[in-house]
Design a protein around this motif. Structure first.
Motif, PDB file in Angstrom:
ATOM      1  N   ASP A 170       0.817  -1.208   0.000  1.00  4.34           N
ATOM      2  CA  ASP A 170       0.000   0.000   0.000  1.00  4.34           C
ATOM      3  C   ASP A 170       0.857   1.267   0.000  1.00  4.34           C
ATOM      4  O   ASP A 170       0.479   2.290  -0.580  1.00  4.34           O
ATOM      5  CB  ASP A 170      -0.915  -0.014   1.225  1.00  4.34           C
ATOM      6  CG  ASP A 170      -2.092   0.931   1.079  1.00  4.34           C
ATOM      7  OD1 ASP A 170      -2.563   1.123  -0.058  1.00  4.34           O
ATOM      8  OD2 ASP A 170      -2.538   1.482   2.103  1.00  4.34           O
ATOM      9  N   GLU A 171       2.030   1.183   0.638  1.00  5.75           N
ATOM     10  CA  GLU A 171       2.915   2.347   0.729  1.00  5.75           C
ATOM     11  C   GLU A 171       3.800   2.503  -0.506  1.00  5.75           C
ATOM     12  O   GLU A 171       4.413   3.558  -0.706  1.00  5.75           O
ATOM     13  CB  GLU A 171       3.801   2.224   1.971  1.00  5.75           C
ATOM     14  CG  GLU A 171       3.018   2.292   3.281  1.00  5.75           C
ATOM     15  CD  GLU A 171       3.858   1.837   4.468  1.00  5.75           C
ATOM     16  OE1 GLU A 171       5.051   1.492   4.242  1.00  5.75           O
ATOM     17  OE2 GLU A 171       3.324   1.805   5.591  1.00  5.75           O
ATOM     18  N   ASP A 176      -0.527  -1.572  -6.715  1.00  7.94           N
ATOM     19  CA  ASP A 176      -1.896  -1.423  -6.234  1.00  7.94           C
ATOM     20  C   ASP A 176      -2.210  -2.588  -5.305  1.00  7.94           C
ATOM     21  O   ASP A 176      -1.893  -3.746  -5.618  1.00  7.94           O
ATOM     22  CB  ASP A 176      -2.900  -1.438  -7.397  1.00  7.94           C
ATOM     23  CG  ASP A 176      -2.788  -0.204  -8.275  1.00  7.94           C
ATOM     24  OD1 ASP A 176      -2.373   0.849  -7.757  1.00  7.94           O
ATOM     25  OD2 ASP A 176      -3.108  -0.305  -9.483  1.00  7.94           O
ATOM     26  N   LEU A 177      -2.826  -2.293  -4.175  1.00  7.32           N
ATOM     27  CA  LEU A 177      -3.282  -3.315  -3.232  1.00  7.32           C
ATOM     28  C   LEU A 177      -4.766  -3.527  -3.441  1.00  7.32           C
ATOM     29  O   LEU A 177      -5.538  -2.576  -3.516  1.00  7.32           O
ATOM     30  CB  LEU A 177      -3.004  -2.859  -1.796  1.00  7.32           C
ATOM     31  CG  LEU A 177      -3.536  -3.757  -0.669  1.00  7.32           C
ATOM     32  CD1 LEU A 177      -2.768  -5.079  -0.648  1.00  7.32           C
ATOM     33  CD2 LEU A 177      -3.428  -3.040   0.682  1.00  7.32           C
ATOM     34  N   ARG A 180      -7.219  -4.963   2.246  1.00  7.16           N
ATOM     35  CA  ARG A 180      -6.530  -5.471   3.426  1.00  7.16           C
ATOM     36  C   ARG A 180      -6.828  -6.958   3.572  1.00  7.16           C
ATOM     37  O   ARG A 180      -7.959  -7.402   3.337  1.00  7.16           O
ATOM     38  CB  ARG A 180      -6.986  -4.725   4.680  1.00  7.16           C
ATOM     39  CG  ARG A 180      -6.502  -3.282   4.737  1.00  7.16           C
ATOM     40  CD  ARG A 180      -6.998  -2.599   5.994  1.00  7.16           C
ATOM     41  NE  ARG A 180      -6.595  -3.311   7.206  1.00  7.16           N
ATOM     42  CZ  ARG A 180      -5.405  -3.193   7.784  1.00  7.16           C
ATOM     43  NH1 ARG A 180      -4.496  -2.399   7.254  1.00  7.16           N
ATOM     44  NH2 ARG A 180      -5.119  -3.861   8.874  1.00  7.16           N
TER      45      ARG A 180
END
Length: 258
Positions: A170-171, A176-177, A180
């Motif tokens: 995510d960072e 792209d994530l 969660r």
């Protein structure tokens, strides 16, 4: 649940509803209490496929995600995932022992009465796969050695690693994530990449022996799938995996992650 209510109201019985606690692609868990309530209201049997997510039962931290599992008529568990067992060590749990009556079916070529009385092994009733060995002894040894708390520690570790890896993705501006993680599966892809690029990145890492990633198609796109199941995985391993994927993406079709 609303769609299930509509279907149960419309379809003639008897009915069987199959819910999932830990999907293969993303580790998602169905809303089990709501599904169970609708099954009870309509007299439908409930089967829950907890092949992946069933191992969360070991963990006091994560077992609440399986609320409603105890309402099922039958549950499957695949303990080669969050149980660290051989691939054949699966379990079918039933609420009513009569559901296992089929395992006592007699067939002359398998368990003729006179052969059984003469002392020959009767393979029926020992394994769901009849002639294949039951691996429950390996599970019993694991539970005896580690206990539920020991297995819970392993479950908590891999779930934590998945959250850490998702945070790294995510960072990272080049990836792209998808979402969660619910259990220990993380879906991600190079930002701006085509599905062909995603597939090529996975195959290159696998062919070269540098990383084993799965694949999943969700929301109309192809994603790389990292399923964290090794409790020994550490932060450095996670960072290295993401670096490998980023570097490989730059080599495939000239794609450069942003």
């Amino acid at each position: 649940p609303a769609a299930l209510e509509e279907a149960l109201s419309r379809l003639p019985g008897p009915l069987l509803v199959a819910a999932t606690a830990g999907t293969t692609d993303a580790g998602l868990i169905d809303p089990l209490p709501e599904i169970a309530a609708r099954c009870a209201a309509h007299g439908a049997r409930l089967h829950i496929d907890a092949a992946y997510g069933g191992g969360l039962l070991f963990s006091d931290r994560h077992r609440t995600r399986l609320a409603g599992l105890d309402t099922a008529d039958t549950v499957t568990l695949d303990l080669h995932k969050l149980g660290w067992q051989p691939v054949a060590a699966g379990l079918l749990a039933v609420k009513d022992p009569r559901d296992l009556t089929a395992l006592r079916h007699r067939a002359d070529y398998l368990n003729a009465t006179d052969d059984t009385e003469a002392g020959l092994p009767d393979l029926l009733g020992r394994s769901l796969r009849t002639t294949r060995r039951p691996d429950v002894l390996k599970l019993a040894v694991t539970l005896k050695t580690l206990g539920r708390s020991g297995l819970a520690t392993l479950v908590d570790q891999v779930c934590a690693r998945a959250r850490e890896f998702a945070a790294l993705v995510d960072e990272h501006p080049g990836f792209d994530l998808h979402a969660r993680p619910v259990i220990s599966t993380v879906l991600f892809r190079p930002a701006g990449a085509t599905d062909d690029t995603v597939a090529a990145v996975r195959r290159a890492l696998l062919t070269d022996g540098r990383a084993v990633l799965g694949r999943a198609r969700l929301d109309g796109r192809l994603w790389l799938k990292a399923t964290l199941l090794n409790p020994a995985t550490g932060p450095a391993d996670l960072a290295a995996l993401l670096h490998l994927a980023a570097r490989q993406a730059t080599l495939v079709e000239g794609h450069t992650p942003r």
